[in-house]
Design an enzyme around this catalytic site. Structure first.
Site, short mmCIF file in Angstrom:
data_model
loop_
_atom_site.label_atom_id
_atom_site.label_comp_id
_atom_site.label_asym_id
_atom_site.label_seq_id
_atom_site.Cartn_x
_atom_site.Cartn_y
_atom_site.Cartn_z
N GLY A 67 -42.00 4.32 32.73
CA GLY A 67 -40.91 5.09 33.30
C GLY A 67 -39.61 4.32 33.16
N GLY A 116 -46.41 5.05 33.09
CA GLY A 116 -46.19 6.49 32.96
C GLY A 116 -46.80 7.10 31.72
N GLU A 139 -47.77 -3.16 36.37
CA GLU A 139 -46.78 -3.06 37.45
C GLU A 139 -46.76 -4.24 38.41
OE1 GLU A 139 -48.81 -0.62 36.50
OE2 GLU A 139 -47.54 1.07 35.92
N ASP A 147 -49.42 3.03 39.59
CA ASP A 147 -49.24 4.35 40.21
C ASP A 147 -49.71 5.44 39.23
OD1 ASP A 147 -47.05 3.98 38.47
OD2 ASP A 147 -45.71 5.19 39.71
C1 QUE Z 1 -44.02 -4.23 33.72
C2 QUE Z 1 -43.84 -2.89 33.94
C3 QUE Z 1 -42.95 -2.12 33.18
C4 QUE Z 1 -42.21 -2.78 32.17
C5 QUE Z 1 -42.40 -4.13 31.94
C6 QUE Z 1 -43.29 -4.85 32.72
C7 QUE Z 1 -42.74 -0.72 33.40
C8 QUE Z 1 -41.79 -0.04 32.57
C9 QUE Z 1 -41.10 -0.75 31.57
C10 QUE Z 1 -40.15 -0.15 30.68
C11 QUE Z 1 -40.44 -0.04 29.33
C12 QUE Z 1 -39.53 0.51 28.43
C13 QUE Z 1 -38.30 0.94 28.87
C14 QUE Z 1 -37.98 0.83 30.24
C15 QUE Z 1 -38.90 0.29 31.12
O1 QUE Z 1 -41.33 -2.08 31.40
O2 QUE Z 1 -43.38 -0.10 34.30
O3 QUE Z 1 -36.79 1.27 30.66
O4 QUE Z 1 -37.38 1.48 28.00
O5 QUE Z 1 -41.57 1.27 32.77
O6 QUE Z 1 -43.48 -6.18 32.51
O7 QUE Z 1 -44.55 -2.27 34.91
#
Ligand code: QUE
Length: 335
Positions: A67, A116, A139, A147
């Site tokens: 997400g 997600g 997460e 989640d």
């Molecule tokens: C742990 C996570 C997430 C993460 C990196 C982590 C996560 C997540 C993102 C993410 C990935 C690509 C994107 C962005 C966010 O990175 O849940 O905006 O473009 O969504 O180490 O849980």
């Protein structure tokens, strides 16, 4: 409009096809994208020309990396709870709509599939993974928790594999995802376009004719130790059991658990254990409630800063040590 391009929904033969189309952001989902996927599913539900739904990610790197957690952190810093409430409510409603969808739903997973991304695939009856698929629920590394219905599906994976994946954030290959139960079919990247075309032409029966031999389970050797250690009732007991295991896997696993938020380990273990006796709808409701309390914990803002915003990968957790996590503090987050 950009939000129209970030999800492309079209009919192709007997199939409704969703393309998650934000490849520069690893197809991470924001609220307009979640709404667009939900709207496509709704439109196809009663469309007699649509016999099945397919969902894919654009580009070679990712199916969907999660997400848009960076934006949620910014709103949290500004004290604005409404965007996170809307995002998680609609994301989790989509997860449930996928689980209950009346037509076959096939996810073609040919790259990174985290958070997600798992939410828009694992609840469906068909999840096809390639040799380039990489699954993870990471997460705890951002001071959050698994989640998107993870408290329903992780405790239902073989033995304690799901608890291991949810606490450590360990990465799983496409083949191992099939062994672990996150995916249902293994099809090489080179065969994915032919599979998609056959699904559009012939319907769901095409799935059986494009599978490849499944490589052996990479976690097979560790399975007994996973079940021994991750069946512990508490995080300190779990870490103590890992410390008595004499293996490279146990040392790597201890190192992984030592890097993530200590508090997140506690709230994640409790959530996953409680999920055993809950329906998916109950799990999603419990997860929604937990988003409100855990996002207000300092580890969420700090974890997203360290892993996603600044990318220094050096979060300063509070408290920094498992020994200093207070049971009463964790209990208060569950209301
Ligand atoms: C742990 C996570 C997430 C993460 C990196 C982590 C996560 C997540 C993102 C993410 C990935 C690509 C994107 C962005 C966010 O990175 O849940 O905006 O473009 O969504 O180490 O849980």
């Amino acid at each position: 409009m950009a939000t129209e391009d970030s999800v492309i929904a079209r009919r192709d033969g007997r199939a409704g096809r969703v393309l998650i189309n934000r490849p520069k952001a690893l197809n991470a989902l924001d609220l307009p994208m979640i709404r667009a996927i939900a709207a496509a599913l709704e439109a196809w539900r009663d469309d007699p020309q649509v016999h099945l739904v397919m969902i894919e990610g654009a580009g070679e790197r990712a199916f969907c990396a999660g997400g848009d957690i960076r934006a949620l952190r910014q709103h949290q810093l500004e004290g604005n709870r409404a965007p996170a409430d809307a995002f998680f409510a609609e994301e989790y409603a989509l997860n449930r709509a996928i689980a209950e969808y009346p037509k076959p739903y096939v996810a073609l997973i040919d790259g990174i599939c985290m958070g997600g991304g798992i939410g828009v695939s694992v609840h469906a009856p068909y999840r096809v993974a390639s040799e380039h698929a990489m699954f993870a629920m990471p997460e705890t590394a951002i001071g959050f928790f698994p989640d998107i219905g993870a408290s329903f599906f992780l405790p239902r994976l073989p033995g304690q594999v799901g608890v291991y994946l949810g606490l450590t954030g360990a990465r799983v290959s496409g083949a191992d995802a099939v062994h672990a139960g996150l995916a249902t079919h293994f099809t090489p990247r080179a065969a994915m376009p032919a599979l998609a075309a056959a699904l559009a032409e012939e319907g769901i029966a095409a799935l059986a004719t494009h599978a490849a031999p499944l490589p052996a389970f990479g976690l097979a050797e560790a399975r007994p130790a996973i079940d021994r250690c991750f069946s512990a009732a508490t995080i300190p007991e779990l870490l103590a059991r890992l410390a008595t295991e004499d293996s490279a896997w146990a040392r790597e696993t201890l190192a992984a658990l030592g890097a993530v938020s200590p508090s997140a380990l506690f709230w994640t273990l409790r959530l996953l254990r409680e999920g055993v006796d809950r329906t998916l709808a109950q799990c999603l409701a419990a997860e929604f409630a937990l988003t409100r309390t855990t996002m207000a914990h300092p580890d969420f803002v700090e974890g997203v800063r360290a892993m996603v915003v600044d990318k220094d990968r050096k979060p300063r957790w509070s408290p920094a040590r498992v020994e200093d996590v207070q049971a009463a503090t964790i209990a208060a987050l569950f209301g």
